[in-house]
Design an enzyme around this catalytic site. Structure first.
Site, PDB file in Angstrom:
ATOM      1  N   GLU A 169       0.840  -1.202   0.000  1.00 23.52           N
ATOM      2  CA  GLU A 169       0.000   0.000   0.000  1.00 23.52           C
ATOM      3  C   GLU A 169       0.869   1.244   0.000  1.00 23.52           C
ATOM      4  O   GLU A 169       1.855   1.329   0.732  1.00 23.52           O
ATOM      5  CB  GLU A 169      -0.933   0.001   1.221  1.00 23.52           C
ATOM      6  CG  GLU A 169      -2.060  -0.988   1.053  1.00 23.52           C
ATOM      7  CD  GLU A 169      -3.041  -0.979   2.217  1.00 23.52           C
ATOM      8  OE1 GLU A 169      -2.880  -0.163   3.133  1.00 23.52           O
ATOM      9  OE2 GLU A 169      -3.959  -1.819   2.189  1.00 23.52           O
ATOM     10  N   ASP A 226     -10.966   8.301 -22.331  1.00 19.33           N
ATOM     11  CA  ASP A 226     -10.839   6.918 -21.864  1.00 19.33           C
ATOM     12  C   ASP A 226     -10.500   6.090 -23.110  1.00 19.33           C
ATOM     13  O   ASP A 226     -11.369   5.821 -23.933  1.00 19.33           O
ATOM     14  CB  ASP A 226     -12.166   6.487 -21.238  1.00 19.33           C
ATOM     15  CG  ASP A 226     -12.208   4.995 -20.914  1.00 19.33           C
ATOM     16  OD1 ASP A 226     -11.232   4.279 -21.189  1.00 19.33           O
ATOM     17  OD2 ASP A 226     -13.253   4.555 -20.380  1.00 19.33           O
TER      18      ASP A 226
HETATM   19  C1  LIG Z   1     -13.181  -2.011 -21.305  1.00 27.69           C
HETATM   20  C2  LIG Z   1     -13.485  -0.606 -20.997  1.00 27.69           C
HETATM   21  C3  LIG Z   1     -13.443  -0.115 -19.681  1.00 27.69           C
HETATM   22  C4  LIG Z   1     -13.376  -0.973 -18.446  1.00 27.69           C
HETATM   23  O1  LIG Z   1     -12.390  -1.837 -18.302  1.00 27.69           O
HETATM   24  P1  LIG Z   1     -12.460  -3.000 -17.200  1.00 27.69           P
HETATM   25  O2  LIG Z   1     -11.023  -3.327 -17.020  1.00 27.69           O
HETATM   26  O3  LIG Z   1     -13.274  -4.079 -17.807  1.00 27.69           O
HETATM   27  O4  LIG Z   1     -13.074  -2.442 -15.972  1.00 27.69           O
HETATM   28  C5  LIG Z   1     -13.629   1.245 -19.475  1.00 27.69           C
HETATM   29  N1  LIG Z   1     -13.861   2.073 -20.500  1.00 27.69           N
HETATM   30  C6  LIG Z   1     -13.940   1.638 -21.771  1.00 27.69           C
HETATM   31  C7  LIG Z   1     -14.196   2.620 -22.850  1.00 27.69           C
HETATM   32  C8  LIG Z   1     -13.774   0.281 -22.060  1.00 27.69           C
HETATM   33  O5  LIG Z   1     -13.888  -0.144 -23.318  1.00 27.69           O
END
Ligand SMILES: *Cc1c(COP(=O)(O)O)cnc(C)c1O
Length: 432
Positions: free
Chosen positions: A53, A198
């Site tokens: 941590e 993202d």
């Molecule tokens: C796959 C994805 C996530 C989430 O990823 P996880 O590791 O499954 O939680 C977040 N944002 C977008 C745009 C994604 O395609």
């Protein structure tokens, strides 16, 4: 790998069967990939035993000298990979947790946010009603144009003016076109909103220079490490420029200005996570090194070429591709002219050893459980060495199966042809 089958036959036979499944079927799920053996070895290593941590040089536990080396390597390699990012956090356990830390840092509960509509390719964590994001924040969803299937920038602009969001999110799980980050930044600046990208799906293509670079225009970037980036399952947060200083807030007690980076760090731990997964961070470091090699650029370029050929071939077989093609690794097939829904298509293809997922298409009229589409991606099969010729074969098989989804003889024929093809592209020969 050491064989533990005797120790736990139930679990280890499932593991072996999963290897056989991955090796014997055609993996077209757009979010999946096959990591290197080195990445898997790190994940199965002694670092799974370690609590750490905190952050390198500043941990709550002793004995962190080696995990510190690994986390520092992961950070510096990620920074190099992502165009000399000024800030990196490699601790998020997943893409969703990386996104949660972005929300907790940049906005407050009930703040207004713009994000891509889920039914137009957006992700659960961008405002779905059943996700924390949709419950905690006031989301307004922009969409794609019905005409060309591309994100409607005019609508983003209109919504920005009308709803005055605190943050605008860019990011999708089922959108086959590139993004105009510069245009989004202009809109964000016009209403003084943060801009967040993202890039969970496209990170590998972005770092290879195959797609536009968001680092210059977005205040913060989140990603997964396991999709086109081809690392272990996990998440990451990055910042590209001096935004940290510009947007830092003053700590009430000391009067010292905390940078955005420090704020994100403290949202990951203690904010939402406890101990980091050091074995996964070791695997992340390895995968970033792999992605820095010239071969990765060749891989990413082939992923895109393969997607283009697959989409074109499918269109030649009279399949409709949403937006008429793809700029990245994925595509959405609109099945409404084919007499079956997404669920039926997924099932029929699965029976023929072709793995895909059903997916809503923009303006879908079917229920989310059925959908009118399927999503295909080329990242995993390109890792196996598949090229344009194999994509053409795959398009042919998809067409044969979906032309007559109840025909067992067609599925049998496709299965045996796939068996022959996969023999030429053995996945993990070292493990078989
Ligand atoms: C796959 C994805 C996530 C989430 O990823 P996880 O590791 O499954 O939680 C977040 N944002 C977008 C745009 C994604 O395609």
């Amino acid at each position: 790998m050491i064989n533990f089958t005797k120790k736990d036959p139930e679990v280890f036979s499932a593991l072996n069967n999963e290897l056989k499944r991955q090796n014997g079927k055609l993996e077209l799920i757009a979010s999946e990939n096959f990591t290197s053996l080195a990445v898997m070895a790190a994940q199965g290593s002694v670092m799974t035993n370690k609590y750490a941590e905190g952050y390198p040089g500043n941990r709550y536990y002793g004995g962190c000298e080696y995990v510190d080396i690994v986390e520092n390597l992961a950070r510096s390699r990620a920074s190099q990979l992502f165009f000399n990012a000024k800030y990196v956090n490699v601790q998020p356990h997943s893409g969703s947790q990386a996104n949660m830390a972005v929300y907790f840092t940049f906005v407050n509960p009930n703040d207004t946010i713009l994000g891509l509509d889920l039914t137009h390719g957006g992700h659960l964590t961008h405002g779905s009603k059943v996700n924390f994001s949709g419950k905690m924040y006031q989301f307004y969803a922009y969409q794609t144009n019905e005409k060309d299937g591309r994100v409607d920038l005019n609508q983003v602009q209109d919504f920005a003016k009308k709803y005055r969001p605190k943050m605008i999110s860019i990011g999708a799980s089922a959108y086959s076109r590139d993004w105009d980050y510069e245009a989004f930044r202009k809109i964000a600046d016009s209403v003084d909103a943060y801009l967040w990208a993202d890039i969970a799906h496209t990170a590998g293509l972005i770092v290879a220079g195959e797609l536009n670079n968001p680092m210059k225009y977005c205040h913060v970037i989140s990603t997964t490490t396991h999709k086109t980036l081809r690392g272990p399952r996990g998440g990451m947060i990055l910042m590209g420029s001096d935004f940290e200083n510009k947007f830092g807030i003053t700590a009430p007690k000391s009067g010292r200005v905390k940078t955005m980076g420090e704020l994100i760090d403290s949202q990951i731990i203690p904010g939402i996570q406890g101990g980091p997964l050091m074995h996964v961070i070791a695997a992340k470091a390895i995968s970033f090194q792999e992605a820095l090699q010239p071969e990765f650029k060749i891989y990413a370029s082939q992923v895109k070429k393969n997607a283009r050929v697959l989409a074109q071939e499918l269109m030649n077989f009279d399949f409709k591709i949403v937006s008429g093609g793809t700029d990245n690794h994925l595509m959405l097939i609109d099945l409404r002219n084919r007499g079956c829904n997404g669920k039926e298509a997924q099932l029929a293809l699965d029976e023929a050893n072709i793995t895909v997922n059903k997916n809503a298409i923009p303006f879908d009229t079917e229920s989310p459980l059925l959908t009118s589409g399927i999503r295909l991606g080329t990242a995993a099969l390109t890792t196996r060495g598949f090229k344009e010729a194999e994509m053409k074969q795959i398009a042919g098989w998809i067409s044969e199966v979906l032309n007559d989804i109840k025909n067992e003889r067609v599925k049998e024929k496709v299965r045996s042809e796939i068996k022959e093809l996969t023999k030429k592209f053995i996945l993990y020969p070292e493990l078989i």
